[in-house]
Scaffold this active site. Structure first.
Site, PDB file in Angstrom:
ATOM      1  N   HIS A  66     -30.317   8.852  42.917  1.00 23.69           N
ATOM      2  CA  HIS A  66     -29.346   7.770  42.877  1.00 23.69           C
ATOM      3  C   HIS A  66     -29.982   6.478  42.381  1.00 23.69           C
ATOM      4  O   HIS A  66     -31.165   6.240  42.570  1.00 23.69           O
ATOM      5  CB  HIS A  66     -28.751   7.533  44.270  1.00 23.69           C
ATOM      6  CG  HIS A  66     -28.061   8.752  44.812  1.00 23.69           C
ATOM      7  ND1 HIS A  66     -26.800   9.131  44.414  1.00 23.69           N
ATOM      8  CD2 HIS A  66     -28.469   9.677  45.704  1.00 23.69           C
ATOM      9  CE1 HIS A  66     -26.452  10.231  45.041  1.00 23.69           C
ATOM     10  NE2 HIS A  66     -27.450  10.585  45.829  1.00 23.69           N
ATOM     11  N   GLU A 106     -32.819  -2.198  40.226  1.00 26.39           N
ATOM     12  CA  GLU A 106     -31.519  -2.760  40.574  1.00 26.39           C
ATOM     13  C   GLU A 106     -31.790  -4.102  41.240  1.00 26.39           C
ATOM     14  O   GLU A 106     -32.838  -4.293  41.870  1.00 26.39           O
ATOM     15  CB  GLU A 106     -30.740  -1.841  41.516  1.00 26.39           C
ATOM     16  CG  GLU A 106     -30.473  -0.445  40.977  1.00 26.39           C
ATOM     17  CD  GLU A 106     -29.557  -0.412  39.763  1.00 26.39           C
ATOM     18  OE1 GLU A 106     -28.933  -1.451  39.451  1.00 26.39           O
ATOM     19  OE2 GLU A 106     -29.483   0.647  39.128  1.00 26.39           O
ATOM     20  N   ASP A 147     -31.511   6.557  37.103  1.00 27.22           N
ATOM     21  CA  ASP A 147     -31.504   6.048  35.735  1.00 27.22           C
ATOM     22  C   ASP A 147     -32.848   6.246  35.050  1.00 27.22           C
ATOM     23  O   ASP A 147     -32.914   6.463  33.842  1.00 27.22           O
ATOM     24  CB  ASP A 147     -31.114   4.572  35.732  1.00 27.22           C
ATOM     25  CG  ASP A 147     -29.624   4.358  35.943  1.00 27.22           C
ATOM     26  OD1 ASP A 147     -28.902   5.370  36.009  1.00 27.22           O
ATOM     27  OD2 ASP A 147     -29.192   3.205  36.057  1.00 27.22           O
ATOM     28  N   HIS A 194     -24.043  -0.881  41.533  1.00 30.31           N
ATOM     29  CA  HIS A 194     -25.065   0.038  42.076  1.00 30.31           C
ATOM     30  C   HIS A 194     -24.749   0.545  43.479  1.00 30.31           C
ATOM     31  O   HIS A 194     -25.378   1.482  43.959  1.00 30.31           O
ATOM     32  CB  HIS A 194     -26.454  -0.600  42.045  1.00 30.31           C
ATOM     33  CG  HIS A 194     -26.553  -1.964  42.660  1.00 30.31           C
ATOM     34  ND1 HIS A 194     -26.175  -2.241  43.957  1.00 30.31           N
ATOM     35  CD2 HIS A 194     -27.006  -3.128  42.139  1.00 30.31           C
ATOM     36  CE1 HIS A 194     -26.401  -3.518  44.198  1.00 30.31           C
ATOM     37  NE2 HIS A 194     -26.886  -4.088  43.115  1.00 30.31           N
TER      38      HIS A 194
END
Length: 247
Positions: free
Chosen positions: A154, A9, A159, A57
């Site tokens: 998370h 992220e 992902d 995010h």
């Protein structure tokens, strides 16, 4: 083969505008099975996060205040990925940001991680198999029947674990993600179970902004860029802007 499924992220896009990595999540696969080993860290980027990125995010500037900087975890991260096959959805995005992080801390010898790892881009693989279709992570979960509910991880780590499921299903063969045998290096509690996807790019509303201020326009462009990374394709709004007006 040892594989590492990886996701990041960031504070926004693009990397050449000074945006930084704020979260790295990796899970390890050996013999098409999760070993239980993972690498996960939040990072202090020394810059503000774009509002559009926060909307995707959920990572805030305040949350990252006491987190380590990339230089503090660079060696541990490099050792985790070195020699592995990296499995990444939209690899150019993540690899570009990670190469930049190594360059910023003057580790020029590590500023091209493709020299130390092979890279498999699941987005490119999905586009070849399903041309003209949506190939975001969420779309692939739906297409291949991958359960993305009940997860308790998370962001990037979430992902990465979802992508491991999708990759194994998409490539066929063994899709059992249970831990390797007793000799594996998993934690004492075993593999964490997956939880629901937090960002659903396909369902986010895309509203036209009329007569936006400079700050609003900047946030709008950042939001579209993050959606493109998440969805693996330009946002609908971007596509509409590219359609020439009829005479």
């Amino acid at each position: 083969m040892r594989s590492v499924v990886l996701d990041t992220e960031t504070t926004g896009m693009p990397v050449n505008d000074g945006h930084r990595v704020i979260e790295i999540g990796c899970v390890e696969l050996i013999g098409r099975r999760l070993t239980g080993r993972h690498f996960h860290v939040y990072l202090q980027p020394d810059r503000e996060i774009d509002e559009g990125a926060i909307a995707v995010h959920g990572i805030t500037n305040d949350f990252l205040e006491d987190k380590p900087r990339f230089k503090d975890v660079a060696d541990e991260f490099f050792e985790f990925i070195k020699g592995a096959q990296l499995i990444i959805h939209n690899a150019a995005f993540d690899v570009g940001f990670l190469n930049n992080e190594f360059a910023l801390i003057k580790q020029a010898d590590r500023a091209d991680i493709s020299e130390y790892c092979s890279i498999l881009d699941t987005l490119m693989m999905a586009r070849e198999r399903h041309p003209g279709q949506r190939n975001s992570l969420d779309a692939l979960c739906k297409r291949y029947g991958v359960d993305n509910s009940g997860r308790d991880l998370h962001g990037a780590l979430l992902d990465a674990e979802i992508l491991a499921d999708v990759y194994l299903t998409m490539t066929g063969g063994q899709t059992n993600l249970s831990l390797a045998g007793d000799g594996s290096e998993g934690d004492s509690n075993g593999r964490q179970q997956p939880s629901a996807i937090r960002r659903l790019a396909a369902d986010r509303p895309r509203t036209r902004v009329v007569r936006a201020s400079a700050d609003e326009l900047s946030e709008h462009l950042a939001r579209l860029a993050v959606i493109e990374k998440s969805a693996g394709a330009p946002a609908l709004w971007t596509q509409l802007e590219q359609v020439p007006a009829e005479a």
